[in-house]
Design an enzyme around this catalytic site. Structure first.
Site, mmCIF file in Angstrom:
data_model
loop_
_atom_site.group_PDB
_atom_site.id
_atom_site.type_symbol
_atom_site.label_atom_id
_atom_site.label_comp_id
_atom_site.label_asym_id
_atom_site.label_seq_id
_atom_site.Cartn_x
_atom_site.Cartn_y
_atom_site.Cartn_z
ATOM 1 N N LYS A 178 0.818 -1.223 0.000
ATOM 2 C CA LYS A 178 0.000 0.000 0.000
ATOM 3 C C LYS A 178 0.846 1.265 0.000
ATOM 4 O O LYS A 178 0.399 2.317 -0.456
ATOM 5 C CB LYS A 178 -0.942 -0.021 1.214
ATOM 6 C CG LYS A 178 -1.945 -1.188 1.201
ATOM 7 C CD LYS A 178 -2.687 -1.316 2.528
ATOM 8 C CE LYS A 178 -3.659 -2.491 2.544
ATOM 9 N NZ LYS A 178 -4.275 -2.692 3.876
ATOM 10 N N TYR A 226 -5.817 -5.407 -6.532
ATOM 11 C CA TYR A 226 -5.461 -5.322 -5.106
ATOM 12 C C TYR A 226 -4.883 -6.650 -4.592
ATOM 13 O O TYR A 226 -3.851 -6.672 -3.916
ATOM 14 C CB TYR A 226 -6.699 -4.909 -4.302
ATOM 15 C CG TYR A 226 -6.485 -4.929 -2.811
ATOM 16 C CD1 TYR A 226 -5.725 -3.935 -2.176
ATOM 17 C CD2 TYR A 226 -7.023 -5.947 -2.023
ATOM 18 C CE1 TYR A 226 -5.519 -3.961 -0.810
ATOM 19 C CE2 TYR A 226 -6.825 -5.976 -0.652
ATOM 20 C CZ TYR A 226 -6.069 -4.995 -0.053
ATOM 21 O OH TYR A 226 -5.846 -5.029 1.300
ATOM 22 N N TYR A 266 -2.551 0.019 11.570
ATOM 23 C CA TYR A 266 -3.973 -0.081 11.907
ATOM 24 C C TYR A 266 -4.234 0.476 13.301
ATOM 25 O O TYR A 266 -3.728 1.529 13.655
ATOM 26 C CB TYR A 266 -4.460 -1.529 11.747
ATOM 27 C CG TYR A 266 -4.107 -2.110 10.399
ATOM 28 C CD1 TYR A 266 -4.588 -1.499 9.237
ATOM 29 C CD2 TYR A 266 -3.298 -3.219 10.278
ATOM 30 C CE1 TYR A 266 -4.266 -2.018 7.991
ATOM 31 C CE2 TYR A 266 -2.970 -3.742 9.023
ATOM 32 C CZ TYR A 266 -3.461 -3.136 7.898
ATOM 33 O OH TYR A 266 -3.145 -3.639 6.682
ATOM 34 N N VAL A 305 0.251 -8.503 6.782
ATOM 35 C CA VAL A 305 -0.082 -9.741 7.489
ATOM 36 C C VAL A 305 0.779 -10.932 7.058
ATOM 37 O O VAL A 305 0.676 -12.011 7.628
ATOM 38 C CB VAL A 305 -1.587 -10.109 7.394
ATOM 39 C CG1 VAL A 305 -2.454 -9.091 8.113
ATOM 40 C CG2 VAL A 305 -2.029 -10.308 5.958
HETATM 41 N N1 GLU Z 1 -4.275 -8.821 1.525
HETATM 42 C C1 GLU Z 1 -4.618 -8.571 2.910
HETATM 43 C C2 GLU Z 1 -6.099 -8.276 3.001
HETATM 44 O O1 GLU Z 1 -6.573 -7.512 2.234
HETATM 45 C C3 GLU Z 1 -3.790 -7.425 3.437
HETATM 46 C C4 GLU Z 1 -3.958 -7.167 4.911
HETATM 47 C C5 GLU Z 1 -2.667 -6.789 5.607
HETATM 48 O O2 GLU Z 1 -1.572 -7.107 5.178
HETATM 49 O O3 GLU Z 1 -2.762 -6.144 6.656
HETATM 50 O O4 GLU Z 1 -6.804 -8.825 3.808
#
Ligand code: GLU
Length: 311
Positions: A71, A195, A247, A265
């Protein structure tokens, strides 16, 4: 590394040894089945200075799934393409909510709080796609990442893409909801295809630190001279990383590490030391907020030993 940190290699090696006692801590993401199979005892760290010198330890050359760290790169690309108009479609305030939360979107008319929660990142990807076929968007992001990481071998893991697509109900909901508010221009399945592909890029700590180096050097890649973005934008991207990069645990990361960072993640974290270096860590076990447990611990140690906290 720079003369002010002659012992950086030692610091990084010591961190690598010390992390041995913590390996396996945290919980590997299992809501994306292809990620659940990764060995939780892996740990790698790479530091690249703006002068090109590097220090690394552990599995710094082992590829992992970039996930949400992508991102940062799509935000950079979209800001270059759209300029400040992008901020009409996505905010820049911490959300205080989980990465895939839908609650705020209703109150805020489909404008996500920031570009790093999933909803915000999906809007950024839509802005970047700008109505083109998904394959074009995927190739553009992959090529940007290859250039930034200085490797032609960087690629998407197709197994992770299909695993995300098969289980991406929340992302589908977020995207549909925003399309209902008119804040998603391409069809939901096309935006999500891009995405999921950007999240499934396989990258090593070494490549990730290299890719983030322009953010530590006022928007210019210090090694190949590419002007990736303006110094003002680089500063602003780093500001959003500091306030929103983890987050609902972004405050904790600022408190303990004190560097702009972005977690994923897959267990990776990219941290920026303005004017000095880019750091990437990877260890797959996550804390409750979805940030690498051992990775964050290693960054905390690094910031303490180098006094690199921006505070
Ligand atoms: N591809 C994961 C999702 O959209 C990314 C989430 C993350 O890395 O925090 O759920």
């Amino acid at each position: 590394m720079t003369k002010s940190h002659p012992d950086l290699s030692d610091i990084v090696a010591t961190i690598g040894r010390d992390m041995g006692a913590h390996l396996g801590g945290g919980k590997v993401a299992d809501y994306i089945p292809a990620l659940a199979r990764v060995d939780p005892r892996r740990f790698g760290m790479a530091v690249i200075g703006c002068d090109g010198q590097t220090a690394e330890t552990g599995d710094a050359w082992m590829p992992f799934s970039i996930q949400s760290i992508s991102k940062v790169f799509t935000l950079t690309m979209a800001l270059e393409r759209l300029g400040d108009d992008l901020w009409k479609r996505v905010g820049r305030e911490p959300s205080g909510s989980r990465f895939n939360s839908i609650v705020q979107l209703e109150h805020e008319q489909g404008i996500p709080r920031n570009p790093f929660i999933n909803a915000g990142a999906i809007v950024v990807t839509d802005a970047l796609l700008a109505g083109r076929p998904p394959a074009e968007g995927v190739a553009e992001i992959r090529d940007f990442m290859r250039r930034r990481a200085d490797t032609e071998t960087l690629d998407v893991d197709p197994e992770v893409v299909s695993s995300e697509a098969a289980t991406g109900f929340r992302n589908q909901s977020l995207a549909s909801f925003m399309r209902g508010f008119g804040n998603l221009h391409s069809p939901v399945d096309e935006v999500l295809e891009v995405y999921f592909n950007q999240c499934a890029v396989r990258i090593t700590c070494r490549q990730l630190a290299r890719a983030g180096l322009f953010l530590a050097n006022a928007g210019k890649d210090p090694i190949n001279g590419d002007v990736v973005t303006t110094s003002k934008r680089a500063r602003r991207i780093a500001a959003v990383m500091m306030t929103c990069g983890h987050y609902d645990a972004s405050g904790e990361f600022a408190f303990h590490v004190g560097l702009p960072g972005k977690s994923g993640v897959g267990g990776g974290i990219l941290a920026i030391v303005p004017g000095k270096a880019a750091v990437a860590v990877w260890s797959p076990g996550l804390d409750e907020a979805g940030t690498s447990y051992v990775g964050a611990m290693a960054l905390k140690r690094l910031a303490a030993a180098t006094r690199w906290s921006v505070f």
